[in-house]
Write a protein that holds these residues in place. Structure first.
Motif, PDB file in Angstrom:
ATOM      1  N   ILE A 181      14.763  40.017  61.440  1.00  0.00           N
ATOM      2  CA  ILE A 181      13.476  39.795  60.775  1.00  0.00           C
ATOM      3  C   ILE A 181      13.736  38.851  59.607  1.00  0.00           C
ATOM      4  CG2 ILE A 181      11.645  40.898  59.403  1.00  0.00           C
ATOM      5  CD1 ILE A 181      12.072  43.454  61.043  1.00  0.00           C
ATOM      6  N   TYR A 194       6.102  42.836  55.074  1.00  0.00           N
ATOM      7  CA  TYR A 194       6.394  44.247  54.791  1.00  0.00           C
ATOM      8  C   TYR A 194       5.194  45.174  55.003  1.00  0.00           C
ATOM      9  CZ  TYR A 194      10.450  42.028  52.689  1.00  0.00           C
ATOM     10  OH  TYR A 194      11.560  41.255  52.475  1.00  0.00           O
ATOM     11  N   PRO A 203       2.844  40.300  64.669  1.00  0.00           N
ATOM     12  CA  PRO A 203       1.974  39.180  65.016  1.00  0.00           C
ATOM     13  C   PRO A 203       2.246  37.898  64.233  1.00  0.00           C
ATOM     14  CG  PRO A 203       0.807  40.693  63.565  1.00  0.00           C
ATOM     15  CD  PRO A 203       2.182  41.260  63.768  1.00  0.00           C
ATOM     16  N   ALA A 206       7.547  36.747  62.110  1.00  0.00           N
ATOM     17  CA  ALA A 206       8.691  37.026  61.232  1.00  0.00           C
ATOM     18  C   ALA A 206       9.795  37.777  61.984  1.00  0.00           C
ATOM     19  CB  ALA A 206       8.229  37.858  60.031  1.00  0.00           C
ATOM     20  N   LEU A 207       9.411  38.572  62.963  1.00  0.00           N
ATOM     21  CA  LEU A 207      10.377  39.363  63.737  1.00  0.00           C
ATOM     22  C   LEU A 207      10.782  38.585  64.986  1.00  0.00           C
ATOM     23  CD1 LEU A 207      10.173  43.133  64.530  1.00  0.00           C
ATOM     24  CD2 LEU A 207      10.342  41.509  66.417  1.00  0.00           C
TER      25      LEU A 207
HETATM   26  S1  SF4 Z   1       8.418  42.091  60.807  1.00  0.00           S
HETATM   27 FE1  SF4 Z   1       6.286  41.537  61.124  1.00  0.00          FE
HETATM   28  S2  SF4 Z   1       5.210  43.448  61.643  1.00  0.00           S
HETATM   29 FE2  SF4 Z   1       7.205  43.993  60.769  1.00  0.00          FE
HETATM   30  S3  SF4 Z   1       6.716  44.304  58.603  1.00  0.00           S
HETATM   31 FE3  SF4 Z   1       7.409  42.175  58.788  1.00  0.00          FE
HETATM   32  S4  SF4 Z   1       5.558  40.974  59.075  1.00  0.00           S
HETATM   33 FE4  SF4 Z   1       5.017  43.145  59.424  1.00  0.00          FE
END
Ligand code: SF4
Ligand SMILES: Cc1cc2nc3c(=O)[nH]c(=O)nc-3n(C[C@H](O)[C@H](O)[C@H](O)COP(=O)(O)OP(=O)(O)OC[C@H]3O[C@@H](n4cnc5c(N)ncnc54)[C@H](O)[C@@H]3O)c2cc1C
Length: 526
Positions: A181, A194, A203, A206-207
């Motif tokens: 991430i 977060y 969505p 970031a992941l």
């Molecule tokens: S990785 Fe994506 S879904 Fe998970 S906390 Fe961060 S922004 Fe939100």
């Protein structure tokens, strides 16, 4: 029925492993087709909602689950483009060097045909490819470190930090958990916000799911995905010496044959052996790559020892990521638990939402109605969680066999037999006891261990790697010993599973296997 124009490579399953194979082979200029049984999920299908998130998971499975610790599918299954990594938690810990030589070091389990050092450069490359945040230097106390992670650790929240005192009271170290991430913007993808919705599919991008990493690259280089395509058999030539393509059923439920020079099975640890067993011919009466009788054998899962605590402060448990904020390998040495052999891997501080997997409501499965309502109101402010994944040793009796019942395509369902041995149960129970000590030392006002049932997380094995057709199904590249142009990707090829989450290693192994295939294309593909 149609026989489709022959391609270079057909990949079964557009999940984690299939996407890596697709990217590497498309990069090498090969014509790649991915056949995926589920829908063609795209980033716009990801909605931060537990109700909407359920669409991403399979409904009903083609498995009959047996044994004392029947495999639960909640933490195992993927369905549709992206596979389970469309909605996984992106914890990205590594296996440790001892996981690769259990038999020679301890006389337990099996040895891998490769060492940690063979895989380490691929771990480092995957980190750069997909983007991993963490603190590699802090991990040096447990593993050799060559390269830093490309991004600094994610920020932490009180419901993760609050446990650190408890670990330290027991003399244990915790460090930032490595996660796939973004802690900062990376390769055109944004930093994490977060909001804790990773478990229903991130969505924002970031992941690192396949849609924003390897699969995106593969599609950009000409690979094609055919969704709603359920593969039932791998086909062989008349002499049975080479595979020639696959049989599948399309969205209209019509039978198709896709011919290919190379077949890669990347349909996860449960489906890969099911397809191999169903591909039996006169020349391969026990199924493909199964002269040893080992296809479907040595299935393993991780136990999960969850300990919950309610603290007398607002811990902001809805913030962060669904994966871990911090981790500890301090109990990873195989003999850490008295009377039980196997590794333990601790993770701290997942973000909590009201329902579903890991949600607040599931923290007290014994409560209903008004009692549950009252608990959830209290827990919303002060609840926090730690969990230890525990290792299970490979056992040939934990296995998958074809059933006499069939699905709508006439494809036999599979029976999965799974029972934990005393070591796995001992590691799990020891971790729950230790977690309670940690909770007490961390100052939890109330704490309880999740003892109702032993979880069965991360299905591994079933098509294990080894040195020969006599002791395994594939070699260390995922290439089957018996059919040179048939490959298998995913955690199904692990001969031991360690206790850390499996996807980082399967990415590294898929990268290594796909590059070996591309480098030796002419001799392998014919
Ligand atoms: S990785 Fe994506 S879904 Fe998970 S906390 Fe961060 S922004 Fe939100
Ligand atoms: C809720 C959850 C959380 C997880 N969190 C983590 C984590 O934090 N860290 C981690 O390391 N791992 C995690 N995992 C595990 C991780 O998702 C798996 O290890 C990984 O997805 C396995 O990769 P794979 O390519 O073998 O299978 P998958 O990614 O599942 O891909 C297999 C694909 O094959 C398709 N398929 C199956 N059968 C057929 C068929 N007959 N024909 C055509 N297509 C078929 C499936 O639909 C699927 O899309 C999690 C898993 C779940 C379910």
């Amino acid at each position: 029925m149609a026989t489709l124009e022959k391609v270079d490579v057909v990949i079964v399953g557009a999940g984690a492993s299939g996407s890596v194979f697709a990217a590497v082979l498309a990069r090498a200029g090969k014509r790649v087709v991915l056949l995926e049984q589920g829908p063609n999920w795209e980033m716009r299908d990801l909605v931060s909602s537990e109700i909407w998130g359920r669409r991403l998971k399979p409904t009903g499975s083609p498995f009959q689950l047996e044994g004392r610790n029947a495999v639960g599918f909640a933490y195992n299954s993927g369905w549709g483009v992206g596979g389970a990594t469309l909605h996984y938690f992106a914890n990205f810990p590594r296996l440790l060097p001892t996981d690769f030589r259990m038999k020679s070091e301890f006389g337990r389990g099996l040895d891998w045909p490769i060492t940690y050092d063979d895989l380490a450069p691929y771990y480092d490359r995957v980190a750069r490819d997909v983007g991993v945040s963490g603190d590699a230097e802090a991990e040096r106390r447990w593993r050799p470190v060559k390269e830093p992670y490309p991004m600094p650790p994610l920020r932490t929240f009180r419901h993760g930090e609050i446990w650190v005192k408890g670990f330290e009271a027991l003399g244990m170290h915790t460090v930032p958990a490595p996660v796939a991430i973004n802690s900062v913007a990376y390769k055109g993808r944004p930093a994490c916000i977060y909001d804790g919705w990773c478990h229903v599919g991130c969505p924002t991008g970031a992941l690192a799911n396949p849609q924003v990493t390897y699969l995106a690259e593969a599609l950009g280089k000409g690979a094609v995905v055919r969704p709603h395509s359920t593969v039932t058999r791998v086909l062989t030539n008349a002499k049975g010496e080479r595979v020639s393509g696959v049989e599948y059923f399309d969205q209209k439920k019509e039978r198709q044959v896709q011919e290919a020079s190379v077949v890669v099975l990347a349909a996860f640890s449960a489906q890969n052996p099911r397809i191999l067993l169903n591909s039996a011919t006169d020349r391969h009466p026990q199924g493909l790559a199964n002269a040893s009788g080992l296809v479907g054998r040595y299935l393993m899962t991780h136990t999960g020892a969850a300990v919950w605590g309610i603290f007398d402060e607002h811990v902001e448990n809805y913030m962060g990521i669904t994966g871990a904020q911090r981790m500890s390998y301090d109990r990873y040495p195989k003999t850490s638990r008295k009377g039980a052999f196997g590794s333990t891997f601790w993770v701290l501080g997942p973000a909590l939402k009201p329902n579903d997997l890991g949600g607040i409501a599931n923290a007290r499965g014994d409560l209903f109605g008004l009692e549950l309502d009252a608990f959830m109101k209290r827990a919303a402010r002060g609840l926090a969680k730690i969990q230890a994944f525990g290792e299970e040793l490979p056992n040939p009796e934990n296995r998958l066999e074809l059933s006499t019942d069939k699905d709508e395509f006439g494809f036999p369902l599979a029976r999965i037999f799974h029972t934990y041995d005393q070591d796995a149960l001992g590691v799990w129970s020891g971790s729950l006891d230790e977690g309670m000590q940690i909770a007490k030392a961390a100052g939890a006002k109330e704490a309880w261990p999740a003892r109702a049932a032993v979880p069965t997380i991360h299905l591994c094995g079933g098509t294990i790697m080894g040195t020969s057709a006599g002791n395994s199904v594939v070699n260390s590249y995922g290439q089957t010993h018996e059919l040179a142009n048939l490959y298998i990707g995913g955690p199904g090829i692990y001969p031991t599973e360690g206790a850390s989450n499996p996807t980082y290693a399967l990415n590294a192994l898929s990268l290594r296997g796909a590059e070996q295939l591309a480098a030796n294309w002419t001799s392998i593909a014919g």
